[in-house]
Design a protein around this motif. Structure first.
Motif, PDB file in Angstrom:
ATOM      1  N   ALA B 277      23.264  14.075  55.615  1.00 13.80           N
ATOM      2  CA  ALA B 277      22.193  13.411  54.876  1.00 13.80           C
ATOM      3  C   ALA B 277      20.723  13.393  55.567  1.00 13.80           C
ATOM      4  O   ALA B 277      19.634  13.761  54.826  1.00 13.80           O
ATOM      5  CB  ALA B 277      22.261  12.299  54.343  1.00 13.80           C
ATOM      6  N   ILE B 278      20.715  13.133  56.745  1.00 13.71           N
ATOM      7  CA  ILE B 278      19.369  12.847  57.404  1.00 13.71           C
ATOM      8  C   ILE B 278      18.991  13.850  58.374  1.00 13.71           C
ATOM      9  O   ILE B 278      17.947  14.374  58.404  1.00 13.71           O
ATOM     10  CB  ILE B 278      19.186  11.500  57.854  1.00 13.71           C
ATOM     11  CG1 ILE B 278      19.860  10.384  56.943  1.00 13.71           C
ATOM     12  CG2 ILE B 278      17.698  11.094  57.963  1.00 13.71           C
ATOM     13  CD1 ILE B 278      19.127  10.084  55.719  1.00 13.71           C
ATOM     14  N   LEU B 279      20.122  13.884  59.382  1.00 15.66           N
ATOM     15  CA  LEU B 279      19.545  14.601  60.648  1.00 15.66           C
ATOM     16  C   LEU B 279      19.302  16.255  60.341  1.00 15.66           C
ATOM     17  O   LEU B 279      18.478  16.686  60.887  1.00 15.66           O
ATOM     18  CB  LEU B 279      20.861  14.599  61.593  1.00 15.66           C
ATOM     19  CG  LEU B 279      20.631  13.381  62.656  1.00 15.66           C
ATOM     20  CD1 LEU B 279      20.531  12.055  62.178  1.00 15.66           C
ATOM     21  CD2 LEU B 279      21.822  13.605  63.771  1.00 15.66           C
ATOM     22  N   LEU B 280      19.736  16.449  59.225  1.00 14.17           N
ATOM     23  CA  LEU B 280      19.549  17.962  59.016  1.00 14.17           C
ATOM     24  C   LEU B 280      18.193  18.156  58.527  1.00 14.17           C
ATOM     25  O   LEU B 280      17.371  19.253  58.519  1.00 14.17           O
ATOM     26  CB  LEU B 280      20.508  18.568  58.059  1.00 14.17           C
ATOM     27  CG  LEU B 280      21.785  19.445  58.425  1.00 14.17           C
ATOM     28  CD1 LEU B 280      22.564  18.824  59.456  1.00 14.17           C
ATOM     29  CD2 LEU B 280      22.755  19.617  57.304  1.00 14.17           C
ATOM     30  N   VAL B 362      15.907  16.393  49.557  1.00 11.21           N
ATOM     31  CA  VAL B 362      16.328  15.008  49.119  1.00 11.21           C
ATOM     32  C   VAL B 362      17.969  15.104  48.120  1.00 11.21           C
ATOM     33  O   VAL B 362      18.714  14.379  48.553  1.00 11.21           O
ATOM     34  CB  VAL B 362      15.172  14.214  48.117  1.00 11.21           C
ATOM     35  CG1 VAL B 362      15.964  13.225  47.316  1.00 11.21           C
ATOM     36  CG2 VAL B 362      14.153  14.046  49.069  1.00 11.21           C
ATOM     37  N   ALA B 363      17.776  16.152  47.316  1.00  5.92           N
ATOM     38  CA  ALA B 363      18.931  16.227  46.722  1.00  5.92           C
ATOM     39  C   ALA B 363      20.184  16.638  47.630  1.00  5.92           C
ATOM     40  O   ALA B 363      21.306  15.971  47.331  1.00  5.92           O
ATOM     41  CB  ALA B 363      18.854  17.428  45.710  1.00  5.92           C
ATOM     42  N   HIS B 364      20.122  17.430  48.673  1.00  6.70           N
ATOM     43  CA  HIS B 364      21.202  17.847  49.579  1.00  6.70           C
ATOM     44  C   HIS B 364      21.710  16.537  50.230  1.00  6.70           C
ATOM     45  O   HIS B 364      22.810  16.311  50.478  1.00  6.70           O
ATOM     46  CB  HIS B 364      20.653  18.788  50.439  1.00  6.70           C
ATOM     47  CG  HIS B 364      21.550  19.179  51.645  1.00  6.70           C
ATOM     48  ND1 HIS B 364      21.586  18.499  52.809  1.00  6.70           N
ATOM     49  CD2 HIS B 364      22.846  19.856  51.404  1.00  6.70           C
ATOM     50  CE1 HIS B 364      22.610  19.022  53.471  1.00  6.70           C
ATOM     51  NE2 HIS B 364      23.558  19.911  52.743  1.00  6.70           N
ATOM     52  N   ILE B 367      23.561  14.434  47.576  1.00  6.25           N
ATOM     53  CA  ILE B 367      24.774  15.128  47.305  1.00  6.25           C
ATOM     54  C   ILE B 367      25.912  15.415  48.382  1.00  6.25           C
ATOM     55  O   ILE B 367      26.965  15.124  48.210  1.00  6.25           O
ATOM     56  CB  ILE B 367      24.622  16.354  46.489  1.00  6.25           C
ATOM     57  CG1 ILE B 367      23.806  15.867  45.202  1.00  6.25           C
ATOM     58  CG2 ILE B 367      25.925  17.131  45.983  1.00  6.25           C
ATOM     59  CD1 ILE B 367      23.163  17.209  44.377  1.00  6.25           C
ATOM     60  N   THR B 368      25.306  16.005  49.237  1.00 11.22           N
ATOM     61  CA  THR B 368      26.316  16.133  50.638  1.00 11.22           C
ATOM     62  C   THR B 368      26.803  15.070  51.192  1.00 11.22           C
ATOM     63  O   THR B 368      27.847  14.915  51.806  1.00 11.22           O
ATOM     64  CB  THR B 368      25.553  17.228  51.307  1.00 11.22           C
ATOM     65  OG1 THR B 368      25.206  18.286  50.780  1.00 11.22           O
ATOM     66  CG2 THR B 368      26.755  17.680  52.458  1.00 11.22           C
ATOM     67  N   GLY B 369      25.720  14.025  51.279  1.00 13.83           N
ATOM     68  CA  GLY B 369      26.281  12.619  51.865  1.00 13.83           C
ATOM     69  C   GLY B 369      27.441  12.090  50.740  1.00 13.83           C
ATOM     70  O   GLY B 369      28.555  11.834  51.765  1.00 13.83           O
ATOM     71  N   LEU B 370      27.208  12.197  49.651  1.00 15.83           N
ATOM     72  CA  LEU B 370      28.380  11.938  48.782  1.00 15.83           C
ATOM     73  C   LEU B 370      29.741  12.586  49.073  1.00 15.83           C
ATOM     74  O   LEU B 370      30.713  12.002  49.199  1.00 15.83           O
ATOM     75  CB  LEU B 370      27.882  11.992  47.369  1.00 15.83           C
ATOM     76  CG  LEU B 370      29.062  11.391  46.250  1.00 15.83           C
ATOM     77  CD1 LEU B 370      29.467  10.044  46.555  1.00 15.83           C
ATOM     78  CD2 LEU B 370      28.484  11.691  44.846  1.00 15.83           C
ATOM     79  N   LEU B 371      29.595  13.918  49.370  1.00 18.97           N
ATOM     80  CA  LEU B 371      30.705  14.793  49.396  1.00 18.97           C
ATOM     81  C   LEU B 371      31.348  14.294  50.974  1.00 18.97           C
ATOM     82  O   LEU B 371      32.544  14.273  50.956  1.00 18.97           O
ATOM     83  CB  LEU B 371      30.209  15.986  49.430  1.00 18.97           C
ATOM     84  CG  LEU B 371      30.269  16.849  48.388  1.00 18.97           C
ATOM     85  CD1 LEU B 371      29.528  18.325  48.277  1.00 18.97           C
ATOM     86  CD2 LEU B 371      31.528  17.122  47.470  1.00 18.97           C
ATOM     87  N   PHE B 372      30.784  14.095  51.892  1.00 19.15           N
ATOM     88  CA  PHE B 372      31.259  13.648  53.149  1.00 19.15           C
ATOM     89  C   PHE B 372      31.756  12.397  52.994  1.00 19.15           C
ATOM     90  O   PHE B 372      33.006  12.089  53.730  1.00 19.15           O
ATOM     91  CB  PHE B 372      30.190  13.891  54.270  1.00 19.15           C
ATOM     92  CG  PHE B 372      30.020  15.340  54.911  1.00 19.15           C
ATOM     93  CD1 PHE B 372      29.018  16.206  54.585  1.00 19.15           C
ATOM     94  CD2 PHE B 372      31.202  15.724  55.344  1.00 19.15           C
ATOM     95  CE1 PHE B 372      29.042  17.008  55.340  1.00 19.15           C
ATOM     96  CE2 PHE B 372      31.191  16.955  56.048  1.00 19.15           C
ATOM     97  CZ  PHE B 372      30.047  17.690  55.977  1.00 19.15           C
ATOM     98  N   PHE B 373      31.420  11.364  52.342  1.00 18.84           N
ATOM     99  CA  PHE B 373      31.941  10.117  51.996  1.00 18.84           C
ATOM    100  C   PHE B 373      33.218  10.174  51.630  1.00 18.84           C
ATOM    101  O   PHE B 373      34.278   9.698  52.019  1.00 18.84           O
ATOM    102  CB  PHE B 373      31.153   9.139  51.158  1.00 18.84           C
ATOM    103  CG  PHE B 373      30.071   8.281  51.738  1.00 18.84           C
ATOM    104  CD1 PHE B 373      28.657   8.282  51.295  1.00 18.84           C
ATOM    105  CD2 PHE B 373      30.479   7.521  52.635  1.00 18.84           C
ATOM    106  CE1 PHE B 373      28.039   7.336  51.930  1.00 18.84           C
ATOM    107  CE2 PHE B 373      29.827   6.706  53.414  1.00 18.84           C
ATOM    108  CZ  PHE B 373      28.375   6.732  52.898  1.00 18.84           C
ATOM    109  N   LEU B 374      33.414  11.259  50.477  1.00 21.04           N
ATOM    110  CA  LEU B 374      34.695  11.355  49.666  1.00 21.04           C
ATOM    111  C   LEU B 374      35.567  12.165  50.799  1.00 21.04           C
ATOM    112  O   LEU B 374      36.625  11.786  50.751  1.00 21.04           O
ATOM    113  CB  LEU B 374      34.164  12.137  48.446  1.00 21.04           C
ATOM    114  CG  LEU B 374      33.539  11.485  47.493  1.00 21.04           C
ATOM    115  CD1 LEU B 374      33.086  12.427  46.435  1.00 21.04           C
ATOM    116  CD2 LEU B 374      34.238  10.503  46.785  1.00 21.04           C
ATOM    117  N   ALA B 375      34.960  13.023  51.547  1.00 17.67           N
ATOM    118  CA  ALA B 375      35.896  13.744  52.366  1.00 17.67           C
ATOM    119  C   ALA B 375      36.560  12.786  53.175  1.00 17.67           C
ATOM    120  O   ALA B 375      37.855  12.991  53.509  1.00 17.67           O
ATOM    121  CB  ALA B 375      35.422  14.986  53.018  1.00 17.67           C
TER     122      ALA B 375
END
Lengths: 692, 527, 101
Positions: B277-280, B362-364, B367-375
């Motif tokens: 979410a952030i470092l990238l 911001v969107a990534h 969204i990807t933060g959420l995806l990694f939480f879920l994974a």
């Protein structure tokens, strides 16, 4: 920061061919943003509270659709009384500075003009019927509440699509219905095959959407605005920048339309989409979603009519429409699955609509969209009723159902006749208008191509009637070949059938050329004038030809399938059934039809169409998937892991090896260290002596 | 509030987590509730201050606000210069927001070995580093914060990461995934940063006159010099190359991306989330803040190459996704693809493109933060990430499955959700790149990028099919799983709402970024 | 007598000492060789001191320093060697490689 001022700073409508509405109509038009929003709100409410409601969320979904239907009807009546074109925009973002000076503005908005009110009406009315039907059809389903949430999402998305005043919002609606389609086709996702069909539908549409994206991007950037009105204004003004890219924009947008409206060769997803529950097939894949492409062509009609802009694509649109209508129709001839027959029939009818657009017939194409929604929606629901009773999709498990299911039979029959184009049912009027416009175009501009398409369309009428007659006969006549206990469907399912049958019967009467053409004036109420030919009266010759073709098709179908065949296997060849001595004379006639007419069409021709469809086109579609996966593992395994990553790891290994080699210097023996010291000192001294 | 506006506001955002970490060190390890509460308090405070900054922010002006410029290391001419403008504001808020959600999620989800104190201390230090990078306006200060994020992440991956052994071509013995991934992440990023530091030093030395007077590390001053054309020729080329290396590894741009999949699969859930979410975003932010304004002419020369690499990343990332069997690795490669769109937007060097890039970031992040939480939650329950073994998750865990479906739809760029604006606006920008760019190249990139969206949809739907749908496999049928608990939902629901909000009303981001971006492009490229 | 003779003597002794330090295996012999090197250095210092003839007699004083330091160093060195011998029953420097890689 959240500039709530933007919400109220909505801009006004466009004065053009039709003016702004006033009074009560004005209030209705201003409130029309509710039309897409109410179903979308329903989605949220159903997801959060649906399970706790007495009817499990159905009431929210049906309520939303009834609201839309009533609103749409009110707007339609209002349009009849006082034609208007109205739109509002609300800014949601403002970015950068485009070449030309103005900002790139993103907006939500809504349009209320003839075209969109017609669509509101269709979605709302057909949708209300289908939702009612679905309450019975989906009873006891494992995901009843979620089904209606997804269905409402579809309705909301479709309404966003048809109410959008700008191309970006169109994309939003376009993709939303795509997602809803994915969710609903794959509704019974416990079986991977259903989900595979859903993915196929989504991806085929996504491929075509590449065209849509590019068309929207180019047109928006060149014109400096994404609004349809600004785009069509530029066309009216003959904007040279837009004319330069006009062909690309038109082609790209048409490709997008081809995907959603299942035009050849993008039609392959529609038959597979029959894996979804039948109400879905009825509303989405017959009445509304698949018409989105035709809607786009209708919305952009002035663009495609203007020389130097999109008019150059009309031959292409004609050809694609013709291919679709004919090849689709032929495919319906060889199906055993009743839903697949209707699916290919839908493909074929969409071809009619597209061909009409290609011939410059705005009203004809959209009128057929209108009537098709009724009779095809009806046919699917009736087929669903049959499937619900028989627990099978295959016509080889059916037969003789008309006694056990009279309401289903009669409504199916009405729908079939409407589809075949029998006067005075709806399909007759719309199909005839398409034929007339093709004939007209053939003499004015469309040339030989349009005339050829006309011939194909007439042939298609024959084929249509033929396969519908076959279907009716195989399903409702003869002996029942299955084992299920037969019963008519409950009222919650048959009442919508009757309602739609009524619409399929009288729906065509709103546009009888020469007598009552309210529909034409409804549709023409737009901000930009629609230039097309309006027939002064019914083209009796074409009407006769069309009716003849249809009757011939019905006759042929009934003759060949009206009788029960003991061995009904139509996978590869139409098998000549056992000859009954009593009916030999008829058989000679049958033989004449068979060998003289039906066999050449249904045998080699239809089989060729089916084979090329399944093996070549669908094979290419499936091959893309396989190749992508193989390429992916090749790229990843071979190149990424063994190539790039190997380099990285090799560098690390090299560092390790170097370290391993160098550490042998540390022997632990002091004398060796001392020796090194001494030698070093000597070297330094020598060096010092030499170099200074 | 004068003191708040003159730098203290931003310093609070940046250093509150660090203070929190220091406080946590004093708390004994056994008092877990106290530790968690303190960490939550400091993370929430940092987020609250960033919200206050947002409320007080003057949208409509382009310059840096809430800034301060204090002398810090006079010996090398480095100042404590911080400030936030429309470009960094969304990213600062994003970083404090995600940090807060991570602390909430972690409340009862601790990776093995169980050590909440150490984990939270590292998380707070990481928060400082992330926020600091986005507000730093002095190259030395930027570099310090940029590197500061490496250590906590290294330890997070190295200690709490995946312990399964992995075999690698070229290595004799199998190595634990976490150890390999942590070292790889650290060294790879440091490799790029080393060159970036050289670039910074080169800029410093060149920024003064021949006598050495007027040398500065200040980003604003250097940008002004760069706009005048002060840095040119071969010097500019090599410096841009050095900066490019540093930022490109972090983005990550193809072909410097290989650390990302390993780092993501090995990291604990919260580590993956913060990483994605952030470092990238630090990399692409570095391009926008430093590389473009200071070396604009060079950026124009490099832009075609960056566009090509971006498009390769989009297609390559999507293809690689289709070949994955590990769920987190698939999401990792999807990040490569999504950052491809961001870099495509940046490579157009137009205000539309850079706006698109920021909203894409911001969107990534969301969204990807959420995806990694879920994974991560799926891995926590099933103890596997192998998609071949998963299946029927929608039946087993309906709420988690539903949110996973939502996140997948958002990731494939469904309009109405945040991801669409990032993708679509980047493609839009590619049609009209900066004056003098090769139209053919950029428009081809646009078409290929559009095709990339099809592949993106393909692998995400395929992932959903494997994980969420179908019948529940034998091995999970008799087990009982608990669906999303309140801490997980407490972390996920805000992300879902944020995705919807930005998707429906993108002015949330564009309203902040637009003026600053237009100003940046005008100053650097002459409008 | 020229200075060269003393320098040659000194260098000879020094070389012998270096040889001993580097080659001999017995720790005591190594220490002995170190003493030899120190003696050679002393000869050098005294020889130069006499040559230069400065009032401070720097060379001679320095030689005294060296003797003192050598004495101290050899005392401790021998003590260490004895301890090593007691612990390992050998004074072979080749066996003292605990700092090996």
């Amino acid at each position: 920061m959240l500039s709530f001022a933007a919400w109220s700073a909505a801009e006004g409508g466009h004065a053009g061919a039709a003016g702004e509405p006033s009074g009560f109509l004005g209030v209705l038009a201003q409130g029309a943003w509710l039309i897409p929003v109410v179903p979308l709100l329903a989605v949220g409410l159903i997801v959060l509270f649906g399970k706790r409601l007495p009817l499990k969320g159905w009431e929210l979904a049906e309520g939303a659709l009834v609201f839309v239907g009533l609103y749409g009807a009110a707007l339609l009546i209002g349009n009849w009384v006082d034609p208007f074109a109205f739109e509002r925009h609300v800014e949601i973002a403002r970015i950068g500075v485009l070449p030309g000076g103005h900002d790139l503005v993103l907006e939500w908005g809504w349009v209320v003009d003839g075209l969109s009110t017609m669509m509101y009406f269709v979605v709302g009315v057909v949708g209300s019927f289908v939702f009612t039907y679905a309450k019975g059809y989906m009873k006891g389903d494992v995901r009843f509440t979620w089904f209606f949430a997804a269905f409402s999402l579809f309705a909301g998305g479709m309404l966003v699509l048809v109410s959008s005043p700008n191309t970006i919002q169109l994309i939003v609606g376009w993709e939303l219905v795509g997602v809803a389609s994915y969710l609903l086709i794959g509704h019974w996702w416990e079986d991977h095959a259903n989900n595979a069909a859903a993915i196929k539908a989504f991806l085929v549409n996504k491929v075509a959407d590449v065209g849509l994206f590019i068309g929207v991007i180019i047109s928006g950037l060149v014109v400096g605005s994404f609004r349809f009105t600004d785009l069509l204004d530029a066309v009216e003004a003959g904007d040279s920048a837009l004319a330069d890219v006009g062909v690309w924009v038109g082609l790209a947008l048409f490709i997008g339309a081809m995907g959603k409206s299942a035009q050849w060769p993008f039609h392959v997803w529609l038959p597979d989409a029959m894996a979804g529950p039948t109400p879905v097939s009825s509303l989405m894949h017959a009445a509304t979603m698949v018409t989105a492409g035709v809607y786009l062509l209708g919305r952009m009609f002035p663009f495609y009519q203007a020389e130097g802009f999109g008019a150059g694509l009309k031959p292409l649109i004609l050809v694609i429409g013709a291919l679709t209508l004919f090849l689709g129709g032929l495919l319906a001839l060889v199906q055993d699955d009743i839903k697949k027959v209707l699916a290919y029939s839908t493909v074929s009818q969409l071809g009619y609509m597209t061909a009409a657009m290609g011939a410059g017939a705005y009203t004809a194409g959209l009128f057929h969209l209108f009537t098709h929604a009724f009779f095809k929606g009806l046919l699917f629901l009736a087929a669903g009723s049959v499937i619900h009773a028989v627990h099978s999709n295959n016509m080889s498990d059916m037969g003789g159902l008309r006694k056990a299911m009279p309401k289903t039979y009669w409504t199916f029959l009405i729908g079939s006749l409407a589809l075949a184009g029998i006067v005075p049912l709806a399909g007759f009027w719309s199909k005839d208008e398409i034929l007339a416009s093709l004939a007209y175009d053939g003499q004015h501009g469309g040339g030989g191509l349009a005339t050829f398409v006309l011939v194909l369309a007439l042939a298609g009428a024959f084929v249509t009637a033929f396969y519908m007659a076959r279907t009716v006969n195989l399903t409702f006549f003869g002996k029942y070949k299955g084992q299920a206990h037969l019963h008519e469907s409950p009222r919650v399912m048959t009442y919508p059938l009757i309602g739609l049958a009524a619409l399929a019967a009288v729906g065509g009467l709103v546009n009888m050329p020469g007598w009552f053409t309210a529909f034409t004036s409804w549709l023409a109420a737009r901000a930009h004038p629609i230039v097309e030919h309006h027939a002064s009266g019914l083209n009796w010759g074409l009407a006769a030809l069309g009716t003849l073709a249809a009757l011939a098709g019905i006759a042929a179908g009934t003759a060949l399938f009206g009788r029960d065949r003991a061995t009904q296997r139509e996978r590869d060849r139409f098998r000549i059934p056992v000859l009954y001595p009593l009916l030999e004379h008829k058989y000679y006639l049958d033989d004449l039809y068979d060998y003289g007419l039906v066999r050449p069409i249904r045998g080699p021709l239809a089989r060729a169409a089916n084979w090329s469809n399944n093996v070549i086109i669908d094979g290419a579609v499936n091959a893309f998937g396989v190749v992508a996966r193989r390429l992916a593992s090749l790229v990843y395994g071979g190149f990424d892991q063994r190539g790039i990553d190997l380099g990285i790891n090799a560098a690390a290994a090299a560092a390790g090896e170097a370290g391993g080699a160098l550490r042998r210097v540390q022997t632990g023996k002091v004398q060796q260290y001392a020796a090194a010291l001494f030698l070093g000192a000597v070297a330094l001294v020598v060096g010092f002596l030499i170099f200074t | 509030m004068g003191w708040f506006e003159n730098g203290w506001g931003l310093s609070l955002i940046v250093f509150l987590p660090l203070v929190g970490a220091a406080v946590l060190l004093a708390v004994p390890r056994a008092r877990e509730t106290a530790i968690k509460a303190i960490a939550l308090g400091f993370a929430a405070a940092s987020f609250a201050v960033s919200v206050i900054v947002t409320i007080l922010f003057d949208f409509g002006t382009a310059g840096y606000q809430f800034g301060t410029n204090k002398s810090w290391i006079p010996a090398i001419g480095s100042y404590f210069h911080v400030g936030v403008d429309g470009i960094s504001l969304p990213l600062v808020v994003l970083s404090t927001f995600i940090t807060l959600l991570c602390v909430i999620y972690s409340w009862n989800h601790w990776p093995e070995p169980h050590n909440p104190k150490a984990f939270l201390v590292l998380m707070l230090i990481l928060a400082t580093g992330m926020a600091g990078t986005f507000v730093a306006l002095d190259l030395v200060l930027f570099f310090i914060f940029f590197e500061l994020v490496l250590l906590p992440m290294y330890f997070m991956i190295g200690i709490w990461g995946d312990r399964n052994p992995m075999r690698l071509p070229g290595f004799r013995k199998p190595v634990e995934t976490r150890l390999y991934a942590a070292i790889k992440f650290f060294l790879f990023t440091l490799f790029g940063s080393a060159f970036m530091l050289l670039g910074f030093l080169a800029l410093y030395f060149r920024s003064g006159d021949a006598a050495g007077a007027g040398r500065t590390f200040d980003i604003e001053a250097l940008s002004a010099l760069g706009a005048e054309g002060h840095f040119s020729g071969t010097f500019a080329f090599w410096v841009f190359f050095a900066l490019f290396l540093g930022f490109a590894v972090k983005v990550p741009m193809w072909p410097l991306h290989t650390w990302l999949p390993d780092a993501h699969t090995a990291a604990p859930t919260v580590g993956s989330v913060l990483l994605a979410a952030i470092l990238l975003k630090l990399g692409s932010y570095g391009f926008i803040r430093i590389a473009l304004p200071i070396l604009p002419h060079e950026a124009q020369r490099w832009a075609p190459a960056i566009a090509i690499l971006a498009v390769i990343a989009i297609i390559y990332g999507s293809l690689a996704c289709l070949a994955q069997t590990d769920m987190k690795r698939l999401i990792a490669f999807s990040s490569v693809g999504h950052m491809g769109f961001v870099m495509l937007g940046i490579s157009t060097l137009t205000d539309v493109g850079i706006n698109a890039a920021i909203v894409g970031m911001v969107a990534h992040g969301v969204i990807t933060g959420l995806l990694f939480f879920l994974a991560g939650s799926i891995q926590h329950r099933y103890h596997t990430r192998e998609m071949a073994r998963l299946g029927g998750n929608q039946k087993t865990l309906p709420i988690l499955g539903g949110i996973l479906g939502f996140a997948a739809m958002a990731s494939l760029g469904l309009p109405g959700l945040a991801g669409f604006w990032g993708e679509f606006m980047a493609l839009l920008a590619a049609y009209n790149p900066f004056a003098g760019a090769s139209l053919a190249l950029f428009r081809t990139a646009m078409v290929i990028g559009a095709i990339g969206t099809v592949l993106t949809a393909g692998y995400l739907l395929w992932m959903l099919q494997r994980v969420n749908l179908g019948e529940v496999p034998e091995e999970w049928r008799d087990k009982s799983f608990h669906d999303a608990d309140r801490f997980e939902l407490g972390a996920w629901v805000p992300l879902v709402l944020a995705t919807l909000a930005v998707g429906v009303y993108p002015a949330i981001v564009f309203g902040a970024t637009n003026d600053s971006v237009v100003d940046l492009v005008q100053r650097a490229f002459g409008g | 007598m020229t200075i060269n003779q003393f320098l040659i003597l000194g260098s000879l002794l020094f070389s012998l000492g270096v040889y001993g330090v580097l080659v001999r295996r017995n720790a005591v012999a190594v220490l002995l060789s170190i003493e030899l090197m120190l003696a050679a250095v002393n000869i050098n210092l005294v020889a130069f001191g006499s040559l230069l003839g400065d009032t401070l007699r720097t060379g001679h004083i320095f030689a005294l320093f060296v003797i003192t330091v050598a004495a101290a160093e050899v005392g401790i060195g021998l003590a260490i060697v004895i301890l090593i011998f007691r612990n390992r029953a050998s004074a072979n420097v080749d066996e003292l490689d605990l700092m090996k890689w």
